[in-house]
Design a protein around this motif. Structure first.
Motif: not given
Length: 341
Positions: A54-56, A83-85, A295-299
């Motif tokens: 994921p990136i911001s 963006i979360n692949p 959460s969207q970034l997996g954190l």
């Protein structure tokens, strides 16, 4: 200070970057050799993005008037795109330009409207200030000047939108209802603020509406023949710390994200600080927005503790309705020195 006509809130930066990153990957691949030196104004050459993670990206629509400059000005459009692949989800979070925030990177400590960060300290301060406000990592940024929206909408053959109200700006009127807009009309539609009963928040929704309409046009095979015009429209408008290879890689790998795009807003409350109007994001709102983006970034979620939460705790009588007076303890009046260079 620029007049209201020279301070448009643009969705253009969101449009362009999402188009480049997601919607038009194969177009860029076909035209990469021809357009690398024409449209790309970033500084890095080698790829650095890991497209499996994921990136911001901080998207800034910069208030630079009509002269085509994108190096200075207030960032009157502020969007965090994540963006979360893994989940194949893209989330666009709009932040009001008038949100009270610490200008990270200046001494002594200073708080201003968030849109001043780019003007004071460029992209580094904008990234740092948004990141500190929400306790989130900001990996990359992209800015676009006001000319980009008109050009990109024209490049895709215009967009069809349904306006919830009459919009008049710069002697152009878009009446309530469904219309096919050209670039100039789309710019008008996303600039008007004062006639909208929701103010800047209503304008943000119209920004996101046009963004999605452009992405829909890109899904139409008839748009593919316009890739030359589409890419040329970026010339002189886009500035980013992503390399061109990064843009191509993201476009190629994250195309599926266009099928799952969510738009959201950070909603603040009105306040008066000295003689200026601000938006104050409550600690609860800041925390929930931080949690969602992390959460969207997996954190995992973390409790917010920053300048904004501390000032909120001090303003026990402020409520955003019957009491609009907000005390910054003089932090908004400090003369700063830019130590980011």
């Amino acid at each position: 200070m620029a007049s209201s006509k020279r301070r448009p809130i643009l969705i253009a930066v969101g449009l362009i970057v999402l188009i480049v990153l997601i919607g038009a990957g194969f177009m860029i691949k076909q035209a990469q050799a021809r357009y690398t030196s024409t449209i790309y104004t970033g500084s890095k050459q080698a790829s650095s993005v890991d497209t499996s993670k994921p990136i911001s990206i901080l998207l800034l629509g910069v208030d630079t008037g009509a002269d085509g400059r994108i190096d200075k000005g207030n960032s009157d459009t502020i969007m965090v795109v994540t963006i979360n692949p893994q989940t194949k989800k893209t989330v666009i979070t709009s932040i009001p330009r008038d949100t009270l925030a610490q200008m990270v990177g200046v001494k002594p400590t200073n708080v201003q409207k968030l849109n001043a960060a780019y003007n004071i300290g460029g992209s580094d301060m904008a990234k740092a200030s948004v990141g500190a406000l929400l306790n989130i990592p900001i990996d990359y940024y992209a800015t676009l000047n006001m000319g980009g929206l008109k050009q990109i909408v024209d490049a895709v053959g215009g967009v069809t939108i349904t306006s919830p109200l009459n919009v008049t700006f710069d002697h152009i009127t878009i009446t309530k209802g469904t219309h096919h807009l050209n670039g100039k009309q789309a710019l008008t539609y996303t600039r008007m603020r004062y006639q909208d009963p929701r103010g800047d928040y209503g304008r943000q929704l119209r920004q996101q509406q046009v963004m999605k309409a452009v992405l829909a046009k890109l899904a139409d095979s008839k748009t593919y023949t316009r890739y030359s015009q589409l890419l040329t429209s970026l010339k002189g408008n886009l500035k980013t710390d992503l390399s061109f290879n990064d843009l191509v890689s993201l476009a190629a790998n994250d195309h599926a994200n266009t099928k799952n795009i969510k738009s959201t807003q950070l909603i603040g409350m009105p306040a008066w600080i000295n003689t200026s109007s601000y938006q104050i994001a409550s600690t609860k709102t800041l925390q929930s927005t931080s949690n969602a983006i992390r959460s969207q970034l997996g954190l995992s979620a973390e409790k917010l503790s920053n300048m904004e939460t501390r000032l909120n705790a001090l303003n026990t009588t402020y409520n955003g309705t019957t009491n609009l007076n907000y005390n910054t303890n003089g932090l908004d009046t400090i003369t700063y020195t830019d130590d980011t260079k």
